[in-house]
Design a protein around this motif. Structure first.
Motif, mmCIF file in Angstrom:
data_model
loop_
_atom_site.group_PDB
_atom_site.id
_atom_site.type_symbol
_atom_site.label_atom_id
_atom_site.label_comp_id
_atom_site.label_asym_id
_atom_site.label_seq_id
_atom_site.Cartn_x
_atom_site.Cartn_y
_atom_site.Cartn_z
ATOM 1 N N MET A 130 0.854 -1.178 0.000
ATOM 2 C CA MET A 130 0.000 0.000 0.000
ATOM 3 C C MET A 130 0.889 1.227 0.000
ATOM 4 S SD MET A 130 -3.107 1.195 0.093
ATOM 5 C CE MET A 130 -3.664 -0.475 -0.003
ATOM 6 N N ALA A 131 0.583 2.139 -0.856
ATOM 7 C CA ALA A 131 1.354 3.378 -0.913
ATOM 8 C C ALA A 131 1.072 4.194 0.332
ATOM 9 C CB ALA A 131 0.981 4.167 -2.157
ATOM 10 N N ASN A 132 2.095 4.782 0.879
ATOM 11 C CA ASN A 132 1.941 5.625 2.053
ATOM 12 C C ASN A 132 1.757 7.063 1.579
ATOM 13 O OD1 ASN A 132 1.902 6.675 4.580
ATOM 14 N ND2 ASN A 132 4.036 6.214 5.057
ATOM 15 N N ILE A 133 0.513 7.472 1.413
ATOM 16 C CA ILE A 133 0.201 8.814 0.930
ATOM 17 C C ILE A 133 0.064 9.727 2.139
ATOM 18 C CG2 ILE A 133 -1.394 10.199 -0.445
ATOM 19 C CD1 ILE A 133 -0.043 8.013 -2.045
ATOM 20 N N ARG A 134 0.880 10.764 2.195
ATOM 21 C CA ARG A 134 0.817 11.698 3.315
ATOM 22 C C ARG A 134 -0.431 12.568 3.218
ATOM 23 N NH1 ARG A 134 6.842 13.962 2.980
ATOM 24 N NH2 ARG A 134 6.243 13.887 0.815
ATOM 25 N N ILE A 135 -0.891 13.032 4.366
ATOM 26 C CA ILE A 135 -2.067 13.904 4.417
ATOM 27 C C ILE A 135 -1.827 15.151 3.568
ATOM 28 C CG2 ILE A 135 -3.471 15.367 5.928
ATOM 29 C CD1 ILE A 135 -4.144 12.476 6.257
ATOM 30 N N SER A 136 -0.632 15.719 3.650
ATOM 31 C CA SER A 136 -0.346 16.927 2.866
ATOM 32 C C SER A 136 -0.448 16.636 1.369
ATOM 33 C CB SER A 136 1.040 17.476 3.211
ATOM 34 O OG SER A 136 2.043 16.525 2.926
ATOM 35 N N SER A 137 -0.007 15.468 0.943
ATOM 36 C CA SER A 137 -0.111 15.098 -0.474
ATOM 37 C C SER A 137 -1.566 14.928 -0.876
ATOM 38 C CB SER A 137 0.653 13.808 -0.750
ATOM 39 O OG SER A 137 2.020 13.985 -0.502
ATOM 40 N N MET A 138 -2.353 14.282 -0.015
ATOM 41 C CA MET A 138 -3.776 14.100 -0.314
ATOM 42 C C MET A 138 -4.471 15.443 -0.428
ATOM 43 S SD MET A 138 -5.160 10.786 1.769
ATOM 44 C CE MET A 138 -4.725 11.381 3.378
ATOM 45 N N PHE A 183 -7.305 6.494 -8.033
ATOM 46 C CA PHE A 183 -6.023 6.501 -7.330
ATOM 47 C C PHE A 183 -6.222 6.386 -5.822
ATOM 48 C CE2 PHE A 183 -2.702 8.975 -5.160
ATOM 49 C CZ PHE A 183 -1.587 8.237 -5.526
ATOM 50 N N GLY A 184 -7.135 7.172 -5.282
ATOM 51 C CA GLY A 184 -7.385 7.143 -3.845
ATOM 52 C C GLY A 184 -7.863 5.784 -3.375
ATOM 53 N N ALA A 185 -8.769 5.179 -4.136
ATOM 54 C CA ALA A 185 -9.273 3.851 -3.759
ATOM 55 C C ALA A 185 -8.161 2.816 -3.780
ATOM 56 C CB ALA A 185 -10.404 3.436 -4.693
ATOM 57 N N ALA A 186 -7.213 2.986 -4.692
ATOM 58 C CA ALA A 186 -6.100 2.046 -4.797
ATOM 59 C C ALA A 186 -5.038 2.267 -3.731
ATOM 60 C CB ALA A 186 -5.461 2.149 -6.177
ATOM 61 N N VAL A 219 -11.240 7.015 1.066
ATOM 62 C CA VAL A 219 -11.472 6.603 -0.312
ATOM 63 C C VAL A 219 -12.745 7.254 -0.857
ATOM 64 C CG1 VAL A 219 -12.151 4.595 -1.706
ATOM 65 C CG2 VAL A 219 -10.184 4.450 -0.169
ATOM 66 N N TYR A 220 -13.772 7.339 -0.030
ATOM 67 C CA TYR A 220 -15.052 7.907 -0.456
ATOM 68 C C TYR A 220 -15.193 9.382 -0.061
ATOM 69 C CZ TYR A 220 -16.022 2.991 -0.977
ATOM 70 O OH TYR A 220 -15.942 1.682 -1.335
ATOM 71 N N VAL A 221 -14.672 9.729 1.094
ATOM 72 C CA VAL A 221 -14.856 11.082 1.619
ATOM 73 C C VAL A 221 -14.170 12.123 0.741
ATOM 74 C CG1 VAL A 221 -14.275 12.609 3.544
ATOM 75 C CG2 VAL A 221 -15.233 10.345 3.988
ATOM 76 N N GLY A 224 -11.638 1.653 -8.465
ATOM 77 C CA GLY A 224 -10.278 1.789 -7.958
ATOM 78 C C GLY A 224 -9.926 0.777 -6.890
ATOM 79 N N LEU A 225 -10.931 0.272 -6.175
ATOM 80 C CA LEU A 225 -10.659 -0.737 -5.146
ATOM 81 C C LEU A 225 -10.055 -2.008 -5.735
ATOM 82 C CD1 LEU A 225 -13.836 -0.368 -2.892
ATOM 83 C CD2 LEU A 225 -11.511 0.429 -2.408
ATOM 84 N N LEU A 226 -10.297 -2.252 -7.020
ATOM 85 C CA LEU A 226 -9.711 -3.425 -7.671
ATOM 86 C C LEU A 226 -8.192 -3.338 -7.768
ATOM 87 C CD1 LEU A 226 -12.257 -3.900 -10.597
ATOM 88 C CD2 LEU A 226 -12.130 -5.186 -8.455
ATOM 89 N N LEU A 227 -7.657 -2.153 -7.551
ATOM 90 C CA LEU A 227 -6.205 -1.955 -7.652
ATOM 91 C C LEU A 227 -5.498 -1.985 -6.302
ATOM 92 C CD1 LEU A 227 -6.214 0.959 -10.266
ATOM 93 C CD2 LEU A 227 -5.716 -1.455 -10.690
ATOM 94 N N ARG A 228 -6.223 -2.234 -5.235
ATOM 95 C CA ARG A 228 -5.598 -2.208 -3.901
ATOM 96 C C ARG A 228 -4.560 -3.308 -3.736
ATOM 97 N NH1 ARG A 228 -7.702 1.406 -0.366
ATOM 98 N NH2 ARG A 228 -7.017 0.423 1.542
ATOM 99 N N HIS A 229 -4.781 -4.457 -4.317
ATOM 100 C CA HIS A 229 -3.887 -5.597 -4.108
ATOM 101 C C HIS A 229 -2.873 -5.778 -5.233
ATOM 102 C CE1 HIS A 229 -6.419 -6.615 -0.777
ATOM 103 N NE2 HIS A 229 -7.468 -6.649 -1.569
ATOM 104 N N ARG A 230 -3.227 -5.303 -6.412
ATOM 105 C CA ARG A 230 -2.324 -5.513 -7.543
ATOM 106 C C ARG A 230 -2.519 -4.393 -8.558
ATOM 107 N NH1 ARG A 230 -3.007 -9.786 -11.893
ATOM 108 N NH2 ARG A 230 -1.081 -9.578 -13.059
#
Length: 194
Positions: A1-9, A54-57, A65-67, A109-115
């Motif tokens: 899982m990518a570690n997306i920082r809050i500032s990046s989001m 991207f967010g869902a992944a 992911v939804y918010v 996008g959830l389909l991309l969470r694992h691969r």
């Protein structure tokens, strides 16, 4: 899982929100934006839907992911009202259906969470664009067109230019968003669910 920082989001969300507001800012400056006239703004070219995928992944928090996409749309709608003074542009009858369409794009996008591979990202981008086109325009058909086969065909035919721009957004913004994230499969043990 990518570690997306809050500032990046927040930066990504801010850019997406700006894209949503640009046509209305142009409107206040006197630039024609009506898609049925000689508008110069290419409607639906925006990173919002690619950001949904991207967010869902990549976001660790499933609630984000939804918010985040729904917040971008809602803040954009409020911004449209504040910028133009046109409440009916910001809060329109098919708005809940558009929000539902955004959720459908996010689900892809959830389909991309694992691969994540280039082909899977491309496929989810295409599926997301198609599902947004189908769901959002189905709402338009119910609201503004005759509920006949001819009305349905007219609704979807008139929406094709918007669909092309949505596809272009996926082609442009998905590679940019995923360029900083590994495309290798992610082990289930690395996923954090909330």
């Amino acid at each position: 899982m990518a570690n997306i920082r809050i500032s990046s989001m927040l930066t990504l969300a801010g850019v997406a929100l700006l894209f949503r507001l640009v046509p209305y800012i142009l409107y206040t400056l006197g630039v024609p934006i009506d898609p049925s006239s000689s508008a110069i703004y290419p409607w639906n070219i925006s990173p919002i839907l690619p950001l949904c995928i991207f967010g869902a992944a990549c976001y660790q928090s499933r609630s984000l992911v939804y918010v985040i996409p729904l917040a971008i749309y809602f803040l954009g709608d409020v911004g449209i009202w504040l910028i133009t003074g046109q409440a009916e542009w910001a809060f329109y009858p098919t708005q809940p259906i558009v929000y539902l369409a955004v959720i459908f794009v996010t689900l892809w996008g959830l389909l991309l969470r694992h691969r994540r591979t280039i082909w899977r990202i491309t496929g989810t981008g295409l599926a997301g664009a198609i599902s947004f086109f189908i769901v959002s325009n189905l709402g338009s058909w119910f609201m503004w067109y005759p509920l006949t086969w001819e009305g349905l065909v007219e609704c979807y035919t008139l929406a094709i230019p918007f669909f092309r721009h949505t596809l272009l957004s996926m082609v442009v913004f998905l590679p940019i968003l995923f360029s900083k994230v590994t495309l290798k499969p992610v082990a289930r043990s690395q996923l954090q669910t909330t």
